[in-house]
Write a protein that holds these residues in place. Structure first.
Motif, PDB file in Angstrom:
ATOM      1  N   GLY A 100     -17.158  -1.550  -3.812  1.00 26.29           N
ATOM      2  CA  GLY A 100     -16.570  -1.732  -5.147  1.00 26.29           C
ATOM      3  C   GLY A 100     -17.675  -1.392  -6.165  1.00 26.29           C
ATOM      4  N   LEU A 101     -17.316  -1.667  -7.319  1.00 23.40           N
ATOM      5  CA  LEU A 101     -18.318  -1.189  -8.448  1.00 23.40           C
ATOM      6  C   LEU A 101     -19.680  -1.532  -8.270  1.00 23.40           C
ATOM      7  CD1 LEU A 101     -17.737   0.009 -11.154  1.00 23.40           C
ATOM      8  CD2 LEU A 101     -17.629  -2.126 -12.128  1.00 23.40           C
ATOM      9  N   LYS A 102     -20.240  -2.558  -7.549  1.00 17.44           N
ATOM     10  CA  LYS A 102     -21.466  -3.010  -7.279  1.00 17.44           C
ATOM     11  C   LYS A 102     -22.205  -2.010  -6.711  1.00 17.44           C
ATOM     12  CE  LYS A 102     -20.545  -5.941  -3.539  1.00 17.44           C
ATOM     13  NZ  LYS A 102     -19.273  -5.359  -2.781  1.00 17.44           N
ATOM     14  N   ASP A 103     -21.410  -1.173  -5.626  1.00 19.44           N
ATOM     15  CA  ASP A 103     -22.035  -0.129  -4.828  1.00 19.44           C
ATOM     16  C   ASP A 103     -22.331   1.121  -5.572  1.00 19.44           C
ATOM     17  OD1 ASP A 103     -21.771  -1.465  -2.208  1.00 19.44           O
ATOM     18  OD2 ASP A 103     -19.746  -1.391  -2.559  1.00 19.44           O
ATOM     19  N   LEU A 104     -21.924   1.034  -6.860  1.00 17.66           N
ATOM     20  CA  LEU A 104     -22.055   2.253  -7.777  1.00 17.66           C
ATOM     21  C   LEU A 104     -23.393   2.109  -9.017  1.00 17.66           C
ATOM     22  CD1 LEU A 104     -18.337   3.358  -7.781  1.00 17.66           C
ATOM     23  CD2 LEU A 104     -20.356   4.663  -6.767  1.00 17.66           C
ATOM     24  N   LYS A 105     -23.544   0.785  -9.000  1.00 15.02           N
ATOM     25  CA  LYS A 105     -24.369   0.472 -10.218  1.00 15.02           C
ATOM     26  C   LYS A 105     -25.670   1.229 -10.032  1.00 15.02           C
ATOM     27  CE  LYS A 105     -25.646  -3.201 -13.006  1.00 15.02           C
ATOM     28  NZ  LYS A 105     -25.292  -3.025 -14.358  1.00 15.02           N
ATOM     29  N   GLY A 106     -26.149   1.572 -11.112  1.00 14.64           N
ATOM     30  CA  GLY A 106     -27.450   2.441 -11.067  1.00 14.64           C
ATOM     31  C   GLY A 106     -27.310   3.890 -11.076  1.00 14.64           C
ATOM     32  N   LYS A 107     -25.821   4.467 -10.573  1.00 17.29           N
ATOM     33  CA  LYS A 107     -25.521   5.920 -10.335  1.00 17.29           C
ATOM     34  C   LYS A 107     -24.799   6.421 -11.320  1.00 17.29           C
ATOM     35  CE  LYS A 107     -26.205   4.893  -5.450  1.00 17.29           C
ATOM     36  NZ  LYS A 107     -25.500   5.033  -4.107  1.00 17.29           N
ATOM     37  N   VAL A 108     -24.741   7.724 -11.464  1.00 21.40           N
ATOM     38  CA  VAL A 108     -23.946   8.521 -12.144  1.00 21.40           C
ATOM     39  C   VAL A 108     -22.738   8.762 -11.194  1.00 21.40           C
ATOM     40  CG1 VAL A 108     -23.428  10.548 -13.203  1.00 21.40           C
ATOM     41  CG2 VAL A 108     -25.565   9.246 -13.742  1.00 21.40           C
ATOM     42  N   TRP A 109     -21.414   8.949 -11.474  1.00 19.93           N
ATOM     43  CA  TRP A 109     -20.326   9.416 -10.519  1.00 19.93           C
ATOM     44  C   TRP A 109     -19.453   9.815 -11.211  1.00 19.93           C
ATOM     45  CZ3 TRP A 109     -16.214   5.534 -10.117  1.00 19.93           C
ATOM     46  CH2 TRP A 109     -16.272   4.181 -10.780  1.00 19.93           C
TER      47      TRP A 109
END
Length: 192
Positions: free
Chosen positions: A47-56
């Motif tokens: 989910g979105l939480k797995d991408l927090k702090g990352k540019v994607w």
């Protein structure tokens, strides 16, 4: 005289410091992505939480696509290599299946392996309903996704989307032809 000198120094210092500031992304947008729950190609929750702090970078594909998805995936494979060659850290690629009834995690894995995908920073997601992905794409990405009643080809766009560390879409690019690879890399660097 001293006051004039101090004003000149202050103005020059301000100009120099502003020139050293972070560059802006040209034609940026600010579209927040709502949280989502999906299943990765390895059958784990995502989910979105797995991408927090990352540019994607994200895109929309499906494995039985007869035309645009294979070149788009190939282009993202090239971008993935460029990201590695540039030494960019905390950058992810996310491909959303627009045909989740067909694209199981196993099917997505086989599809990705055909392109030599490195799963360390590229996730293929499914595990939601057709209605969800159609609404999710429209509301968050302002992109059309539609599976017709007849046939197996899903209608969808060919854009790549740059998303910042807070989950906000900042820019979109053509992901099919004339992909602006250098511009994407530069915009990623700007966000970092």
């Amino acid at each position: 005289m001293k006051a004039r000198f101090l004003v000149v120094v202050l103005v020059l210092t301000t100009l120099i410091l502003s020139a050293c500031g972070q560059k802006e992304i040209e034609n940026a947008v600010d579209w927040p992505i709502k949280d989502f729950t999906a299943t990765k190609q390895d059958n784990k929750s995502f989910g979105l939480k797995d991408l927090k702090g990352k540019v994607w970078i994200s895109d929309f594909i499906f494995t039985s696509c007869a035309d645009v998805c294979p070149p788009m995936t190939s282009n993202l494979t090239k971008l993935q290599k460029m990201i590695k060659d540039e030494g960019l850290k905390n950058v992810e690629l996310v491909s959303f299946s627009v045909d989740p009834g067909v694209d199981t995690p196993e099917v997505l894995t086989r599809y990705a392996e055909q392109f030599g995908v490195d799963f360390k920073n590229w996730t293929f997601v499914t595990g939601y309903s057709q209605e969800f992905i159609e609404n999710f794409a429209l509301k968050n990405y302002k992109a059309l996704v539609k599976k017709p009643q007849e046939g197996n080809q899903v209608i969808h766009g060919t854009s790549l989307y740059l998303v910042d560390q807070e989950g906000h879409i900042k820019k979109s690019y053509d992901g099919y032809k004339d992909v602006p690879f250098d511009e994407i890399i530069q915009d990623m660097k700007t966000l970092q």
